[in-house]
Design a protein around this motif. Structure first.
Motif, PDB file in Angstrom:
ATOM      1  N   THR A  29       5.824  11.586   7.385  1.00  0.00           N
ATOM      2  CA  THR A  29       4.425  11.850   7.023  1.00  0.00           C
ATOM      3  C   THR A  29       4.104  13.337   7.175  1.00  0.00           C
ATOM      4  N   ALA A  30       4.575  13.960   8.256  1.00  0.00           N
ATOM      5  CA  ALA A  30       4.295  15.384   8.472  1.00  0.00           C
ATOM      6  C   ALA A  30       5.026  16.247   7.441  1.00  0.00           C
ATOM      7  N   GLU A  31       6.258  15.880   7.114  1.00  0.00           N
ATOM      8  CA  GLU A  31       7.001  16.639   6.093  1.00  0.00           C
ATOM      9  C   GLU A  31       6.314  16.534   4.732  1.00  0.00           C
ATOM     10  N   GLY A  32       5.811  15.361   4.407  1.00  0.00           N
ATOM     11  CA  GLY A  32       5.090  15.189   3.152  1.00  0.00           C
ATOM     12  C   GLY A  32       3.816  16.020   3.127  1.00  0.00           C
ATOM     13  N   PRO A  37      -1.028  18.245  15.140  1.00  0.00           N
ATOM     14  CA  PRO A  37      -1.043  16.790  15.297  1.00  0.00           C
ATOM     15  C   PRO A  37      -1.756  16.086  14.141  1.00  0.00           C
ATOM     16  N   LEU A  38      -1.486  14.780  14.038  1.00  0.00           N
ATOM     17  CA  LEU A  38      -2.196  13.940  13.077  1.00  0.00           C
ATOM     18  C   LEU A  38      -3.673  13.920  13.467  1.00  0.00           C
ATOM     19  N   PHE A  39      -4.565  14.100  12.485  1.00  0.00           N
ATOM     20  CA  PHE A  39      -5.995  14.248  12.772  1.00  0.00           C
ATOM     21  C   PHE A  39      -6.804  13.026  12.306  1.00  0.00           C
ATOM     22  N   THR A  40      -6.573  12.570  11.075  1.00  0.00           N
ATOM     23  CA  THR A  40      -7.261  11.365  10.588  1.00  0.00           C
ATOM     24  C   THR A  40      -6.259  10.401   9.956  1.00  0.00           C
ATOM     25  N   LEU A  41      -6.522   9.107  10.150  1.00  0.00           N
ATOM     26  CA  LEU A  41      -5.793   8.051   9.438  1.00  0.00           C
ATOM     27  C   LEU A  41      -6.856   7.128   8.871  1.00  0.00           C
ATOM     28  N   MET A  85      -3.571  10.067   5.400  1.00  0.00           N
ATOM     29  CA  MET A  85      -3.344  10.706   6.703  1.00  0.00           C
ATOM     30  C   MET A  85      -3.420  12.217   6.546  1.00  0.00           C
ATOM     31  N   TYR A  86      -4.224  12.854   7.401  1.00  0.00           N
ATOM     32  CA  TYR A  86      -4.341  14.316   7.386  1.00  0.00           C
ATOM     33  C   TYR A  86      -3.909  14.903   8.723  1.00  0.00           C
ATOM     34  N   TYR A  87      -3.058  15.923   8.646  1.00  0.00           N
ATOM     35  CA  TYR A  87      -2.608  16.661   9.826  1.00  0.00           C
ATOM     36  C   TYR A  87      -3.397  17.956   9.957  1.00  0.00           C
ATOM     37  N   LEU A  88      -3.674  18.359  11.198  1.00  0.00           N
ATOM     38  CA  LEU A  88      -4.184  19.698  11.444  1.00  0.00           C
ATOM     39  C   LEU A  88      -3.074  20.695  11.135  1.00  0.00           C
ATOM     40  N   ALA A  89      -3.445  21.849  10.578  1.00  0.00           N
ATOM     41  CA  ALA A  89      -2.432  22.847  10.217  1.00  0.00           C
ATOM     42  C   ALA A  89      -3.043  24.247  10.352  1.00  0.00           C
ATOM     43  N   ARG A  90      -2.462  25.036  11.247  1.00  0.00           N
ATOM     44  CA  ARG A  90      -2.924  26.413  11.417  1.00  0.00           C
ATOM     45  C   ARG A  90      -2.309  27.272  10.320  1.00  0.00           C
ATOM     46  N   LEU A  91      -3.170  27.969   9.558  1.00  0.00           N
ATOM     47  CA  LEU A  91      -2.663  28.882   8.524  1.00  0.00           C
ATOM     48  C   LEU A  91      -2.043  30.107   9.182  1.00  0.00           C
ATOM     49  N   LEU A  92      -0.873  30.515   8.676  1.00  0.00           N
ATOM     50  CA  LEU A  92      -0.187  31.678   9.260  1.00  0.00           C
ATOM     51  C   LEU A  92      -0.664  32.976   8.622  1.00  0.00           C
ATOM     52  N   ASN A  93      -1.261  32.883   7.456  1.00  0.00           N
ATOM     53  CA  ASN A  93      -1.894  34.047   6.817  1.00  0.00           C
ATOM     54  C   ASN A  93      -2.911  33.512   5.802  1.00  0.00           C
ATOM     55  N   PRO A 131       0.819  -1.218   0.000  1.00  0.00           N
ATOM     56  CA  PRO A 131       0.000   0.000   0.000  1.00  0.00           C
ATOM     57  C   PRO A 131       0.854   1.270   0.000  1.00  0.00           C
ATOM     58  N   LEU A 132       0.270   2.338  -0.495  1.00  0.00           N
ATOM     59  CA  LEU A 132       0.920   3.642  -0.553  1.00  0.00           C
ATOM     60  C   LEU A 132       0.252   4.605   0.417  1.00  0.00           C
ATOM     61  N   ASN A 133       1.053   5.520   0.944  1.00  0.00           N
ATOM     62  CA  ASN A 133       0.521   6.552   1.839  1.00  0.00           C
ATOM     63  C   ASN A 133       0.263   7.848   1.080  1.00  0.00           C
ATOM     64  N   VAL A 134      -0.910   8.434   1.344  1.00  0.00           N
ATOM     65  CA  VAL A 134      -1.252   9.767   0.871  1.00  0.00           C
ATOM     66  C   VAL A 134      -1.303  10.666   2.104  1.00  0.00           C
ATOM     67  N   VAL A 135      -0.570  11.787   2.060  1.00  0.00           N
ATOM     68  CA  VAL A 135      -0.472  12.658   3.234  1.00  0.00           C
ATOM     69  C   VAL A 135      -0.913  14.078   2.880  1.00  0.00           C
ATOM     70  N   GLY A 136      -1.614  14.720   3.813  1.00  0.00           N
ATOM     71  CA  GLY A 136      -2.103  16.070   3.564  1.00  0.00           C
ATOM     72  C   GLY A 136      -2.450  16.790   4.857  1.00  0.00           C
TER      73      GLY A 136
END
Lengths: 184, 184
Positions: B87-90, B107-111, B122-130, B43-48
């Protein structure tokens, strides 16, 4: 596992060269010199469990490896995720194959990046349904260890050690969490 | 992505056949008819990310896809994980490439397992800086949506819809958790 470079095209068998593809991609890929198929190489998932037993899960199941790498070292049951299964199904399969253990699988406990070798390791919590094990050919012996008994210097992989440390630390604090770790 | 079968050996270019290998493996693999190399497929990982903005993260950033599959549909920034990154860098790289967004990754939010196509998303939470975006060639438009504005019928992938539903549900409950989902 360091991966060897691709030498030939999986579609037509002709030699490949590593170069930037013509589609705007910014990473060198193995591109076929004949049919121009682009071959992508991506990280692999390793999935396993932390099988626990006894009052407050004070014992965990480790397997003495009968195969390379790290033959003769102790590990949690784990292996490469296969096509057609989920991460939890893969973890359960490996626990059955390597330890012959009956489990009730729980939540995901650790997710660890081992980017140096292109792997992501995931361990699920798993309650053992009994303490009878039937290890397969990949395992010399499967047995239960309390924290004090864990052979810390004889653990096969760093991700196993990290997961065990998280497990016993969480148990002491009375709450099993979810941990993401970069092992490097 | 349904994958095509391997036809030729990556080591020597000779034809392969799908059969049980001679090492005790119980799954058919592509085995080279000349050099006997075994080719594994995994299997392959998709990260976002879920890039959020505004009071209580009430807006999320979606990208209108400019590439197949699902050109013209909306997605969270995501793509295949590459060798050499975590995963986070991707997830961060994809957010930069597809949306040109500046984020503080959380942090990681969904797998989510999409075992039918051999993928783990896998989706990480990410606060937009602008709120200034600079989408790359894979994206027609990148813009912020409140929950009421999300084009639910125009979402590119089920894992994106599941992740967005988890996000707004968690926000209503005042706590962002970690979710594992089998999408099938």
């Amino acid at each position: 596992m360091q991966r060897s470079p691709i030498r030939h095209c999986r579609e037509c068998g002709s030699p490949v060269v590593y170069r930037l593809p013509d589609d705007g991609d910014n990473k060198p890929r193995a591109v076929c010199t004949a049919c121009t198929t682009i071959h992508y190489e991506n990280p692999l998932n390793v999935v396993g469990t932390v099988p626990f037993w006894g009052e407050d899960g004070r014992q965990v199941l480790l397997c003495l490896r009968n195969i390379e790498p790290r033959r003769g070292k102790w590990t949690l049951p784990a292996g490469f995720m296969e096509l057609g299964e989920t991460t939890a199904e893969g973890a359960r399969r490996e626990t059955s194959e390597e330890a012959g253990a009956s489990i009730e699988i729980g939540p995901l406990f650790t997710l660890m990046n081992v980017s140096r070798v292109g792997q992501v390791h995931m361990y699920y919590l798993a309650r053992l349904l009994n303490d009878r094990f039937d290890p397969g050919h990949e395992t010399i012996e499967a047995r239960l260890f309390t924290e004090d008994e864990i052979p810390w210097d004889e653990i096969a992989f760093r991700t196993v050690r990290e997961t065990l440390e998280c497990y016993f630390s969480d148990r002491r604090q009375g709450r099993l969490g979810f941990h993401t770790i970069d092992v490097g």
